[in-house]
Design an enzyme around this catalytic site. Structure first.
Site, PDB file in Angstrom:
ATOM      1  N   SER A 139      18.022  60.676  29.620  1.00  0.00           N
ATOM      2  CA  SER A 139      19.027  61.751  29.603  1.00  0.00           C
ATOM      3  C   SER A 139      20.400  61.126  29.401  1.00  0.00           C
ATOM      4  CB  SER A 139      19.023  62.494  30.940  1.00  0.00           C
ATOM      5  OG  SER A 139      20.167  63.323  31.052  1.00  0.00           O
ATOM      6  N   TYR A 152      19.460  61.284  40.138  1.00  0.00           N
ATOM      7  CA  TYR A 152      18.820  61.680  38.863  1.00  0.00           C
ATOM      8  C   TYR A 152      19.308  60.784  37.734  1.00  0.00           C
ATOM      9  CZ  TYR A 152      17.699  64.479  34.716  1.00  0.00           C
ATOM     10  OH  TYR A 152      17.248  64.889  33.486  1.00  0.00           O
TER      11      TYR A 152
HETATM   12  N1  LIG Z   1      16.532  70.313  30.136  1.00  0.00           N
HETATM   13  C1  LIG Z   1      17.526  69.448  30.119  1.00  0.00           C
HETATM   14  O1  LIG Z   1      18.708  69.806  30.096  1.00  0.00           O
HETATM   15  C2  LIG Z   1      17.224  67.978  30.096  1.00  0.00           C
HETATM   16  C3  LIG Z   1      18.271  67.100  29.753  1.00  0.00           C
HETATM   17  C4  LIG Z   1      18.032  65.727  29.737  1.00  0.00           C
HETATM   18  C5  LIG Z   1      16.774  65.259  30.032  1.00  0.00           C
HETATM   19  N2  LIG Z   1      15.768  66.126  30.366  1.00  0.00           N
HETATM   20  C6  LIG Z   1      14.466  65.551  30.717  1.00  0.00           C
HETATM   21  O2  LIG Z   1      13.471  66.136  29.915  1.00  0.00           O
HETATM   22  C7  LIG Z   1      12.214  66.094  30.592  1.00  0.00           C
HETATM   23  C8  LIG Z   1      11.561  67.469  30.527  1.00  0.00           C
HETATM   24  O3  LIG Z   1      12.426  68.369  31.174  1.00  0.00           O
HETATM   25  P1  LIG Z   1      12.475  69.934  30.880  1.00  0.00           P
HETATM   26  O4  LIG Z   1      13.885  70.283  30.737  1.00  0.00           O
HETATM   27  O5  LIG Z   1      11.492  70.296  29.835  1.00  0.00           O
HETATM   28  O6  LIG Z   1      11.994  70.449  32.313  1.00  0.00           O
HETATM   29  P2  LIG Z   1      11.056  71.673  32.760  1.00  0.00           P
HETATM   30  O7  LIG Z   1      11.184  72.803  31.811  1.00  0.00           O
HETATM   31  O8  LIG Z   1      11.350  71.879  34.206  1.00  0.00           O
HETATM   32  O9  LIG Z   1       9.602  71.035  32.585  1.00  0.00           O
HETATM   33  C9  LIG Z   1       9.212  69.953  33.378  1.00  0.00           C
HETATM   34  C10 LIG Z   1       7.743  69.660  33.126  1.00  0.00           C
HETATM   35  O10 LIG Z   1       7.330  68.613  34.021  1.00  0.00           O
HETATM   36  C11 LIG Z   1       6.194  69.066  34.766  1.00  0.00           C
HETATM   37  N3  LIG Z   1       6.210  68.507  36.104  1.00  0.00           N
HETATM   38  C12 LIG Z   1       7.127  68.705  37.085  1.00  0.00           C
HETATM   39  N4  LIG Z   1       6.754  68.068  38.204  1.00  0.00           N
HETATM   40  C13 LIG Z   1       5.569  67.460  37.917  1.00  0.00           C
HETATM   41  C14 LIG Z   1       4.679  66.653  38.672  1.00  0.00           C
HETATM   42  N5  LIG Z   1       4.922  66.356  39.966  1.00  0.00           N
HETATM   43  N6  LIG Z   1       3.563  66.198  38.077  1.00  0.00           N
HETATM   44  C15 LIG Z   1       3.290  66.503  36.777  1.00  0.00           C
HETATM   45  N7  LIG Z   1       4.096  67.250  36.017  1.00  0.00           N
HETATM   46  C16 LIG Z   1       5.224  67.722  36.590  1.00  0.00           C
HETATM   47  C17 LIG Z   1       6.312  70.580  34.786  1.00  0.00           C
HETATM   48  O11 LIG Z   1       5.041  71.229  34.887  1.00  0.00           O
HETATM   49  P3  LIG Z   1       4.306  71.734  36.236  1.00  0.00           P
HETATM   50  O12 LIG Z   1       5.312  72.447  37.071  1.00  0.00           O
HETATM   51  O13 LIG Z   1       3.211  72.587  35.682  1.00  0.00           O
HETATM   52  O14 LIG Z   1       3.783  70.475  36.880  1.00  0.00           O
HETATM   53  C18 LIG Z   1       6.855  70.858  33.397  1.00  0.00           C
HETATM   54  O15 LIG Z   1       5.812  70.884  32.458  1.00  0.00           O
HETATM   55  C19 LIG Z   1      12.523  65.612  32.018  1.00  0.00           C
HETATM   56  O16 LIG Z   1      12.216  64.247  32.117  1.00  0.00           O
HETATM   57  C20 LIG Z   1      14.016  65.835  32.140  1.00  0.00           C
HETATM   58  O17 LIG Z   1      14.613  64.977  33.073  1.00  0.00           O
HETATM   59  C21 LIG Z   1      15.966  67.473  30.387  1.00  0.00           C
END
Ligand SMILES: NC(=O)c1ccc[n+]([C@@H]2O[C@H](COP(=O)([O-])OP(=O)(O)OC[C@H]3O[C@@H](n4cnc5c(N)ncnc54)[C@H](OP(=O)(O)O)[C@@H]3O)[C@@H](O)[C@H]2O)c1
Length: 260
Positions: A139, A152
């Site tokens: 990120s 984070y």
């Molecule tokens: N969205 C942003 O603004 C942003 C920015 C920078 C980086 N990121 C990074 O991008 C990645 C994906 O984020 P996102 O924004 O797509 O988040 P999201 O919509 O909250 O999705 C997170 C995913 O991770 C899974 N997950 C959460 N806890 C878990 C666990 N204990 N075991 C296995 N799976 C788990 C969730 O599924 P379940 O609940 O079904 O387990 C879901 O599929 C992350 O690493 C995040 O830090 C996001």
């Protein structure tokens, strides 16, 4: 011709679910990992139907040792998997002094420990085969202590460093390693972390983020930052880091630290 299989963590929603769609569209078979089995099954059914690919669902809570071991074993043993999208992650709420042992433990267990162990599980087999790819989702927060998402951000700085180190060690062995650094993207991550984004600056749509990430993937970029609009900022930043290293003299403290 047999198509390779892509294992995607955090595939039930958000960035991971869009990666699943895009790799299926490219004709890849998939292994989808997350905790919510019903959501994974629904996505798998849609992708099988839309793209005629094989999709396996592997429900796992990657913060649980026994679940993590199952996914590691799959990565070690399933020779069809040549790409790992190390995407599952959670964000944090609150200032550093508001963190609890539980919140810190969960964040590091998922964003750092699980991600590192999964990369480590697959890499030796990929090296043996002389090909493959590992994408680690970091990120821009990992570059910005100013954003005050300290724990984070530290996990994401770890992911960037890990990816760059893996790139150094593995690229000559035929393995492509990409660090992906999104900025704010519209997914469930905010609501899950209890962060209100109703007054925040506009963020990126998740489709746009993943499509841009895949442009970087196809170009074999070691570091891909879709929201970074200046082409020279990252190379300059990296060059200045390397210039700093050139001034490290192991055997002697710098003059400014010598009192006598
Ligand atoms: N969205 C942003 O603004 C942003 C920015 C920078 C980086 N990121 C990074 O991008 C990645 C994906 O984020 P996102 O924004 O797509 O988040 P999201 O919509 O909250 O999705 C997170 C995913 O991770 C899974 N997950 C959460 N806890 C878990 C666990 N204990 N075991 C296995 N799976 C788990 C969730 O599924 P379940 O609940 O079904 O387990 C879901 O599929 C992350 O690493 C995040 O830090 C996001």
């Amino acid at each position: 011709m047999s198509v390779s299989t892509v294992l995607i963590t955090g595939a039930s929603t958000g960035i991971g679910a869009i990666y699943a769609d895009r790799f299926a569209r490219r004709g890849h078979d998939l292994v989808l990992v997350a905790r919510d089995e019903a959501r994974l099954e629904a996505l798998a059914a849609r992708l099988r139907q839309a793209y005629s690919v094989n999709v396996d669902v592997l429900p796992a809570d990657l913060t649980q040792a026994d679940n993590l071991e199952v996914v590691e074993k799959r990565l070690q043993e399933d020779a069809r998997i040549d790409t790992l999208i190390n995407n599952a992650g959670i964000a944090q709420t609150g200032q550093f002094i508001e963190q609890t042992p539980e919140s810190i433990g969960k964040l590091i267990a998922l964003n750092v420990t699980a991600l590192t162990r999964l990369a480590s599980a697959v890499a030796p087999r990929l090296v043996k085969e002389g090909k493959g790819a590992i994408v680690n989702v970091s990120s821009v927060v990992g570059l910005a202590p100013e954003y005050q998402m300290t724990v984070y951000g530290a996990t994401k700085a770890f992911v960037l460093f890990l990816s760059q180190g893996m790139h150094q060690e593995l690229s000559s062995k035929g393995i492509y390693v990409q660090a992906l650094l999104p900025a704010g993207t519209y997914t469930e991550i905010w609501e899950r972390a209890g962060i209100d984004i109703s007054n925040s600056s506009p963020m990126m749509e998740v489709n746009e983020l993943v499509d841009a990430a895949l442009v970087g993937f196809d170009r074999r970029e070691p570091v891909t930052i879709p929201p970074l609009h200046n082409d020279t900022s990252w190379p300059n930043f990296d060059a200045s880091r390397q210039a700093l290293l050139a001034h490290i003299k192991m055997s002697e403290a710098a003059v400014r630290y010598k009192t006598a």
